[in-house]
Structures are given as C-alpha cells and as structure tokens.
Motif scaffolding. Sequence first.
Motif: not given
Length: 368
Positions: A199-221
């Motif tokens: 559900x709620x999410x954001x993205x982040x690109x680190x200095x080494x060029x790798x990217x991450x998806x951060x999301x609220x999961x497991x019924x938001x828990x």
Amino acid sequence: MTTSAANHCFRPGQIWPDDRGVPINAHGGGVLLHDGVYYWFGEHKIAGEAGNRAEVGVHVYSSPNLYQWRDEGIALAVSDEAGSPIEHGCILERPKVIFNAPTGKFVMWFHLEPKGAGYSGSLSGVAVADRVIGPYEFVRAFRPNAGVWPANVPAAEQRELEPEKLALLATMELGGGPRAYYPKHLLFRRDFAGGQMARDMTLFVDEDGLAYHIYASEGNGTLHISQLSADFLSPAGKYVRVLPGRFNEAPAWFKVGGRYYMVTSDCTGWSPNPARLLAADTIWGPWEELGNPCLGSAQQVATTFQAQSTFVLPLPGRRDAFIFMADRWNPRDAIDGRYVWLPVEFRHGVPMIGWQEEWNLEFFDKMI
Ligand code: GAL
C-alpha cells in the motif's frame, strides 16, 4: 490569489497556486530532480468525496526553484477502458518517479487498488516514459515479491501457512490499522505465493545507483524494503521486513551522512497522527525507532502539523538540507487537500521538523 509574492516562499497548509494561478493538484507526491529542474508528481484529485478515487491520473509540475511550479499536465492518465487495471474510479496513490540511467527511462511506481474493491488489492503499479513529464505508459500491476522469502526471517519461518491457519486468518477482520491481535508472523507467509501486499509506498535511489521500493505490507502492519531490478521495473528478489507489527505507513525516506532515515505515520486513514522517525546504518537494517521528529505545540506534534508524510526532498549542493513534504488530506473535498513542506533541522545530529508559517531556502544558510 496572485502568484507573485506567495510564490517566493513556502507557506505550509496555504493554497499553493501554479503558473496559471490554479491550486497545485499533486497529492501524496514526490519530487524528482532531473537536469537541474524539479518535477513534482502527485495524485490529481477532483472535488468532493469522489476525489478519493482516481478520475484523472498523476499530475506533474516543473520548477527551477521549488517555489514556482509550471503545470506540465497529466503524466499518467487513468484509462477509459472498462476492466483496465487503471480504469478511472480505481485508487491510485502516492506515485513516485525515478530515472534509470542505463535505460534512459523514467520509471513511476504507485499504490494501485483496482476499481470497486476498496483497499483489498494492495497492488504496486509500474509505468514508464521516455520523457520526464510523460506520457507514462502503464506496464503492469502486481503484488511484489511473489515466491520470495524475506531476507531477515529465520529459516524456521520460511514456510507457507498450513491450510487450517489460512482458514483461521480468513475469518479475521484484518483492516488497515493497529488492532488488539495482529498475526505478525503469519501474513507474509500467507502471501508468499501470490505476492506481498503493498500500500503506502515510496522509492529511493542510493548513491551506488541501486533503487528500493519501500511499502506498507502485511495489512499495513509491517514495512517492506525491497530492492529493484537494474532497470527499476521489477523487484530484484531481495527484501526485508521492518518493525513487524508496528503499523508504520506513509514512508518518506532520506539518507544523511551514510545513515538511512524514514519518517512514517501511524495507520489512521486520512486522519493525522504522530509521525515517527526510523533510522538504520544499512538499508537492510536493523531499523530502530527514534520517536516523533516534530517540534511545536502538543497539537502540532500529535498531528504532524495536521498532515501525513509523503516524501523527503534532498537539496542538491547543500549539506544536510532536506524538505519534509506532507499532505493535509481533506477526504470530504479531496481536491482541497493542502501541502505542508517544512525544513528538516538537525538537533544534536537528529533530524527534526518544526513548524514555519512561511519560509524559504535561506533557512538552510542559517544552519550550521
Ligand atoms: C492513509 C494513506 C493514504 C490513503 C488513506 C486512505 O492512511 O496514507 O495514502 O491510502 O489512508 O484512507
């Protein structure tokens, strides 16, 4: 409201007009800096309660200075086609865009709920474009990390749920907020085969060029941090669970001097609640909670200035200069939701957020 004076400063919670004098319509948004220009992407909302569903799509604005924003139109339009995953009337929230240098593509991820099914879908949507302002082409919607165990759970927990436990879970009311009993060791196992709720999410690109998806999961828990593939279009196959059962949502991510931070909220729907600051020395954790980063009156601290985190924007060329972006939702008249942008201040090295009636980027010149 004229654009001149108002647009040389930030006035949190006030109407913020674009270059044509129309209130900016980019809720739950994020900002991408590309070739020296800022692009603000967010949910275009319409008036009334109908605005809590996606009737238009993702709006994009551009700015050379973060104060004045030019309307660049709809970056990703919802579809008129019945049955399309992004059919108008779906729920399309918290869009974020990152640039993939190897492919030269702009990649948008968002939280998607297919039309008519409330928040039960918990899907991640992906769209892609050759130009930063779009048009973005919808690629797919799915639950991430199907068939992948979280990297930080013990081997003993890496097994699918027995049918009787699945049946028991099916009888439970597992809405989106904290509750007396939350089966925090079971939901990621239930969702192993079909993919994890997102559900709620954001993205982040680190200095080494790798990217991450951060999301609220497991019924938001429980938050998940999930690495993206080299082209940023899919999960790479590695993710961790963060603070299981703590009910963090609205993640807004930033990195200061090699340390990773998130501002998150509790899960109370459109109503504001106290923010939380999370920190870790590596992306994969362990993550610790540092408390509420807001400074101000009891009411401001308890409600995150009547808003909910959506993004933290690093300012290029300035050390430790970040803008905290939040939404003051108005679910009864969604288009009238307001933006709360505030400077991040460091107190004894800890990022904090204080209220400003009106401020500009000179704020950061005063910081030592
Ligand atoms: C909030 C969430 C928003 C939206 C809302 C719906 O908790 O942060 O993005 O999903 O719930 O009630």
